[in-house]
Design an enzyme around this catalytic site. Structure first.
Site, PDB file in Angstrom:
ATOM      1  CG  ASP A 124      16.433  -2.401   0.530  1.00  4.10           C
ATOM      2  OD1 ASP A 124      15.811  -1.330   0.371  1.00  4.10           O
ATOM      3  OD2 ASP A 124      17.340  -2.542   1.366  1.00  4.10           O
ATOM      4  N   GLY A 126       7.095  -2.656  -3.067  1.00  6.26           N
ATOM      5  CA  GLY A 126       6.550  -1.310  -3.103  1.00  6.26           C
ATOM      6  C   GLY A 126       7.161  -0.485  -4.208  1.00  6.26           C
ATOM      7  NE  ARG A 127      11.356   2.552  -1.498  1.00 10.33           N
ATOM      8  CZ  ARG A 127      12.517   2.766  -0.906  1.00 10.33           C
ATOM      9  NH1 ARG A 127      13.120   3.935  -1.059  1.00 10.33           N
ATOM     10  NH2 ARG A 127      13.080   1.825  -0.161  1.00 10.33           N
ATOM     11  CB  CYS A 174       2.951   5.331   7.376  1.00 17.50           C
ATOM     12  SG  CYS A 174       3.205   6.881   6.462  1.00 17.50           S
ATOM     13  N   PRO A 184       0.849  -1.193   0.000  1.00 17.72           N
ATOM     14  CG  PRO A 184       0.086  -0.970   2.200  1.00 17.72           C
ATOM     15  CD  PRO A 184       0.874  -1.876   1.305  1.00 17.72           C
ATOM     16  CG  MET A 185       3.612   2.070  -2.009  1.00 15.94           C
ATOM     17  SD  MET A 185       4.737   1.851  -3.418  1.00 15.94           S
ATOM     18  CE  MET A 185       3.684   0.871  -4.521  1.00 15.94           C
ATOM     19  CG  ASN A 198       7.954  -3.874   2.373  1.00 15.80           C
ATOM     20  OD1 ASN A 198       7.726  -2.850   3.011  1.00 15.80           O
ATOM     21  ND2 ASN A 198       8.069  -3.855   1.065  1.00 15.80           N
ATOM     22  CD  GLN A 220      -1.686  -0.047   5.200  1.00 16.15           C
ATOM     23  OE1 GLN A 220      -1.389   1.065   4.799  1.00 16.15           O
ATOM     24  NE2 GLN A 220      -0.798  -1.035   5.312  1.00 16.15           N
TER      25      GLN A 220
END
EC number: 1.3.1.-
Length: 331
Positions: free
Chosen positions: A206, A228-229, A102, A18-19, A204, A72
């Site tokens: 890298d 994520g990223r 976060c 979730p971003m 989670n 979320q």
């Protein structure tokens, strides 16, 4: 088979993180198409849901093709989190996830997100309030701890499991690190190997290549990986990891046509979901990621982020296709 409660996710699931301002329905659609096994909405403020804030309510939008999907929420007040859990329950996602990770200052200062890492008793109470208020499986995403002196993730995992969570995702950094430095997966492995822990543990941080995903899977023994990223503007990361795990072969990078197909799908999803003006504006940060690594791309990128016309954006996409087709012919 990895399961969250009764939700089957496959042998080694890949989760889309979730971003904020990223993991909306248009972006999730291209990630799902490329192999994401479980996705989450952007995180939603419990206070915003209770106030009926338009932006918070809009983030509850989920679609059948996305399933399984989790919504979320975050917050620091037990009553607000409990009521939010009931609101989420009514929208019928597959699970409810709580954000205790976060690191953004505006969230932490409200005693939410990673801010809760300074008060583990409060974290347990907030989680318990959600578990009691929903019929959905409840999961948690968090970090190793607040800082290097308080890496208490092993205690957190045990206590949250004891109050009823069904899975735990751990980002391998502290809040103090933000996104700096290298993620430390050794503590994630300790949680996974704790004989008291019987829920799925997802790692989670890298993971940006198929090789690294397989290396970390084998080295740390987690049940799955959250990405994520690395997925921003590159939804193919999911299919590439799956292919590498199955065959040991590295897939060729996406073609120009595949890039344009994905960015078009993302754009038109954004236009349909957000409206033309907002959709055009909020797509602008994504173009650089979709076109990353291409030679001579700066001019196209500049044109894409300086026009308000959907027709012009489509024209630029056509120009990109033509330009790189000519480059390929000349190579």
């Amino acid at each position: 088979m990895v399961k969250i409660d009764n939700i089957e996710l496959g042998e080694f699931p890949l989760l889309l993180a979730p971003m904020e301002d990223v993991s909306d329905p248009p972006f999730r659609a291209v990630c799902k198409e490329n192999g994401a096994d479980l996705m989450y909405t952007e995180f939603i403020s419990s206070e915003g849901l209770i106030r009926d804030a338009i932006k918070s309510r809009q983030k509850l939008d989920i679609f059948d093709y996305e399933k399984p999907i989790g919504i979320q929420i975050f917050g620091g007040d037990e009553d607000a989190m409990a009521l939010s859990a009931k609101i989420v329950d009514s929208t019928a996602p597959d699970l409810l996830d709580i954000n205790f990770g976060c690191p953004v200052k505006k969230v932490v200062c409200k005693g939410a997100g990673a801010g809760v890492l300074r008060d583990i008793d409060l974290m347990v109470r907030l989680t318990k309030a959600c578990v009691r208020s929903t019929s959905l499986p409840v999961t948690v995403k968090t970090r190793l701890g607040w800082d290097d002196d308080t890496k208490n993730i092993e205690e957190v995992a045990e206590r949250l499991q004891d109050v009823g969570i069904k899975a735990l995702t751990i980002h391998g950094r502290t809040r103090a690190q933000l996104y700096r430095g290298e993620a430390d997966w050794t503590l994630i492995a300790k949680v996974k190997n704790n004989p008291r822990i019987h829920i799925p543990i997802f790692g989670n941080g890298d993971i940006d290549s198929p090789q690294k995903a397989v290396e970390y899977k084998n080295r740390y023994g987690v049940d799955g990986i959250m990405i994520g990223r690395a997925a921003i503007g590159y939804p193919w990361i999911f299919r590439e990891i799956k292919h590498y795990m199955a065959t040991g072969e590295v897939l060729a990078p996406p073609t120009i046509e595949e890039r344009l197909t994905a960015v078009r799908k993302h754009l038109h999803g954004a236009l349909a979901w957000k409206g033309t003006r907002t959709g055009v504006c909020e797509m602008r940060p994504h173009y650089a990621s979709y076109l990353k690594g291409l030679n001579h791309v700066r001019e196209f990128r500049t044109r894409l982020v300086t026009t308000d016309s959907v027709d012009e954006i489509e024209h630029i996409f056509d120009d990109i296709r033509t330009f790189y087709a000519r480059e390929a012919e000349m190579a």
